[in-house]
Write an enzyme that holds these catalytic residues in place. Structure first.
Site, PDB file in Angstrom:
ATOM      1  N   ASN A  57       0.791  -0.986  -0.181  1.00 53.44           N
ATOM      2  CA  ASN A  57      -0.217  -0.133   0.029  1.00 53.44           C
ATOM      3  C   ASN A  57       0.980   1.236   0.098  1.00 53.44           C
ATOM      4  O   ASN A  57       1.095   1.793   1.264  1.00 53.44           O
ATOM      5  CB  ASN A  57      -1.021  -0.252   1.424  1.00 53.44           C
ATOM      6  CG  ASN A  57      -1.986   0.471   1.729  1.00 53.44           C
ATOM      7  OD1 ASN A  57      -1.756   1.924   1.152  1.00 53.44           O
ATOM      8  ND2 ASN A  57      -2.713   1.218   2.089  1.00 53.44           N
TER       9      ASN A  57
ATOM     10  N   ARG B 148      -2.683  -1.883  -3.024  1.00 55.09           N
ATOM     11  CA  ARG B 148      -3.265  -1.288  -2.820  1.00 55.09           C
ATOM     12  C   ARG B 148      -3.648  -0.484  -3.641  1.00 55.09           C
ATOM     13  O   ARG B 148      -2.926   0.065  -3.572  1.00 55.09           O
ATOM     14  CB  ARG B 148      -3.656  -1.338  -0.903  1.00 55.09           C
ATOM     15  CG  ARG B 148      -4.509  -0.398  -1.028  1.00 55.09           C
ATOM     16  CD  ARG B 148      -5.228   0.059   0.587  1.00 55.09           C
ATOM     17  NE  ARG B 148      -6.236   0.226  -0.019  1.00 55.09           N
ATOM     18  CZ  ARG B 148      -7.184   1.331   1.732  1.00 55.09           C
ATOM     19  NH1 ARG B 148      -6.501   1.071   2.358  1.00 55.09           N
ATOM     20  NH2 ARG B 148      -8.100   1.386   1.295  1.00 55.09           N
TER      21      ARG B 148
ATOM     22  N   HIS C 292     -13.074   2.910  -0.337  1.00 57.80           N
ATOM     23  CA  HIS C 292     -12.856   1.303   1.082  1.00 57.80           C
ATOM     24  C   HIS C 292     -13.501   0.592   0.578  1.00 57.80           C
ATOM     25  O   HIS C 292     -13.945  -0.637   1.369  1.00 57.80           O
ATOM     26  CB  HIS C 292     -13.695   1.662   1.939  1.00 57.80           C
ATOM     27  CG  HIS C 292     -12.944   3.146   2.883  1.00 57.80           C
ATOM     28  ND1 HIS C 292     -13.847   4.077   3.897  1.00 57.80           N
ATOM     29  CD2 HIS C 292     -11.782   2.954   2.941  1.00 57.80           C
ATOM     30  CE1 HIS C 292     -12.677   4.168   4.200  1.00 57.80           C
ATOM     31  NE2 HIS C 292     -11.267   3.859   4.244  1.00 57.80           N
TER      32      HIS C 292
ATOM     33  N   ARG D 222     -10.738  15.058   7.888  1.00 62.68           N
ATOM     34  CA  ARG D 222     -11.895  15.085   7.317  1.00 62.68           C
ATOM     35  C   ARG D 222     -13.200  15.276   7.498  1.00 62.68           C
ATOM     36  O   ARG D 222     -13.370  15.027   7.625  1.00 62.68           O
ATOM     37  CB  ARG D 222     -11.717  14.376   5.918  1.00 62.68           C
ATOM     38  CG  ARG D 222     -10.435  13.480   5.340  1.00 62.68           C
ATOM     39  CD  ARG D 222     -10.593  12.423   4.302  1.00 62.68           C
ATOM     40  NE  ARG D 222      -9.517  11.612   4.505  1.00 62.68           N
ATOM     41  CZ  ARG D 222      -9.933  10.049   4.122  1.00 62.68           C
ATOM     42  NH1 ARG D 222     -10.803   9.894   3.751  1.00 62.68           N
ATOM     43  NH2 ARG D 222      -8.613   9.707   4.197  1.00 62.68           N
TER      44      ARG D 222
ATOM     45  N   GLU E 203      -8.377  -5.926   4.845  1.00 58.59           N
ATOM     46  CA  GLU E 203      -8.260  -5.364   3.121  1.00 58.59           C
ATOM     47  C   GLU E 203      -6.867  -6.685   2.728  1.00 58.59           C
ATOM     48  O   GLU E 203      -7.300  -7.015   1.796  1.00 58.59           O
ATOM     49  CB  GLU E 203      -7.759  -3.576   3.184  1.00 58.59           C
ATOM     50  CG  GLU E 203      -9.438  -3.527   3.526  1.00 58.59           C
ATOM     51  CD  GLU E 203      -9.001  -2.094   3.839  1.00 58.59           C
ATOM     52  OE1 GLU E 203      -8.540  -1.828   4.632  1.00 58.59           O
ATOM     53  OE2 GLU E 203      -9.118  -0.877   3.195  1.00 58.59           O
TER      54      GLU E 203
END
Ligand code: ADP
Length: 402
Positions: free
Chosen positions: A16, A97, A186, A247, A390
């Site tokens: 990732n 990813r 996601h 965020r 994940e």
């Protein structure tokens, strides 16, 4: 000849790659076990750091890591240091990813030069993420040229969102020209967790209406009918939707014009405020949920308000998805906050008995890490906690190409 270690035969390296960091994990996709994992951070700064967790302990390496290539090389060296040359350990594929697949990539994809170029071209949609993903792919393909490299996109699961959920109500020509639509993110987690939830319940996923709440630093909700998403809270970018660590999530777009006109901020300054200085951090000063809870326990009013805004937004999405789905069978919590935070799970679903949703306080508060039910026996809706994974989902997708 060395005999491959059966415990680690057939592993997949999952990468990732961020702009100044690479998260990595070596997994056995069949057994679902992690062999080693870690993080390279502060790439390009004077002092970089690599943390490497493996079966017998944790190693840390501090020193300059000038670029992604030297970081990845160091990781490969550390993996080889586990006992035998890397390919004998049995890396059969590398899973990447990848954040934004736009309207091009809908499933795990074997990476070649053309794919790298297309992901690079999509950078306009994810300027913070896709360029770093491209560097990660280029470097890893050069360092490990003999195994398939597979891209798994955060957006892919949501490519079948119904048009009504995927379309912004703006000028259609502008939307088409600039590929402005809701993509969702996601996706790997929402797909994995909804699949696990069906297995946990021993039900066919095609029969289930699910609301999945992925609450980590980033946070997103999805409505899933019969295994396919019908709505999700993130949109063109991962900024829309729930309140997150840094965020803002949903906001009146008029705020952006106001910041420009009244505060004199340019687009980069506004980007910085909404992506990095908003959410829990913006409202309370901290982005980590545990730190937020400590502030609340100490009587901090801003922290309490931040928590209340977070929960209010979450309830709004749950309500919306309940109606969109015309009733639900399961609500699933996942991500660092969703898996661990008793208060958020309780407050997000408090007082919903009339809608058939009843959380059992003891089950909710019981310490546990695995997949579990937290609803009461008389709750019509099953409320579950399902840890996301994940990396495992990416490893399994990548192993298909080996
Ligand atoms: P990311 O989106 O970076 O993958 P995670 O899914 O790891 O993030 O979630 C990170 C969040 O989970 C942080 O806000 C952290 O405080 C929270 N978290 C982790 N463990 C706990 C815990 N035991 N109790 C409350 N919050 C937790």
């Amino acid at each position: 000849m060395n005999v491959p270690n059966p415990a680690t035969a057939g592993t997949v390296l999952v990468l990732n790659s961020g702009s100044s960091s690479i998260k990595f994990q070596l997994l056995d996709p069949k057994a679902g076990e992690s062999v080693a994992h870690g993080l390279i951070e502060r790439i390009g700064e004077t002092e970089g750091r690599i943390v490497f967790h493996h079966t017998t302990g944790t190693d840390e390496h501090v020193g300059a890591i000038p670029d992604h290539r030297s970081g990845l090389r160091k990781v490969l060296e550390m993996l080889e240091g586990l006992g035998r040359p890397l390919l004998e350990v049995g890396i059969i594929a590398v899973g990447h990813r990848l954040v934004h697949g736009g309207d091009v990539f809908h499933e795990p994809t074997l990476i070649d030069d053309e794919v790298v170029k297309t992901v690079s071209d999509l950078s306009v949609l994810a300027p913070l993420h896709n360029p770093a993903n491209v560097v990660g792919m280029e470097v890893a393909r050069e360092e490990l040229p003999d195994v398939p490299h597979v891209g798994v996109f955060d957006t892919a699961f949501f490519h079948t969102l119904p048009a009504a959920a995927a379309t912004y109500a703006i000028d259609r020509d502008i939307a088409r020209e600039h590929r402005i639509r809701r993509y969702g993110f996601h996706g790997t987690s929402h797909e994995y967790v909804s699949g696990r939830a069906a297995e946990f319940l021993g039900r066919d996923i095609r029969e289930l209406n699910q609301v999945v709440l992925h609450l980590g630093n980033g946070a997103s909700a999805s409505a899933i009918a019969g295994g396919r998403p019908v709505d999700t809270s993130m949109g063109l970018t991962p900024l829309e939707g729930l309140v997150m660590g840094t965020r803002c999530g949903d906001i009146d777009p008029g705020v952006l014009m106001h910041l420009n006109r009244a505060a004199g901020m340019d687009v980069d300054a506004i980007d910085e405020v909404l992506n990095r200085r908003s959410g829990l951090k913006g409202m309370s000063g901290v982005n980590d949920f545990r730190a937020l809870l400590e502030l609340i326990a100490g009587g901090d009013d801003d922290a309490k308000l931040a928590y209340d805004v977070y929960v209010h937004r979450l309830r709004k999405y749950i309500g919306a998805y309940l109606v969109e789905l015309g009733g639900i069978d399961t609500i699933v919590f996942t991500g660092g906050v969703g898996e661990n935070n008793v208060d958020v799970r309780r407050d997000a679903l408090a007082g919903l008995g009339r809608l058939g949703i009843v959380v059992d306080p003891e089950r909710n508060e019981a310490s546990g890490r695995g997949e579990r039910r937290i609803s009461s026996d008389d709750s019509e809706v099953e409320v579950l906690v399902i840890p996301t994974n994940e990396e495992l989902a990416i490893a399994r997708a990548a192993a298909e190409f080996a």
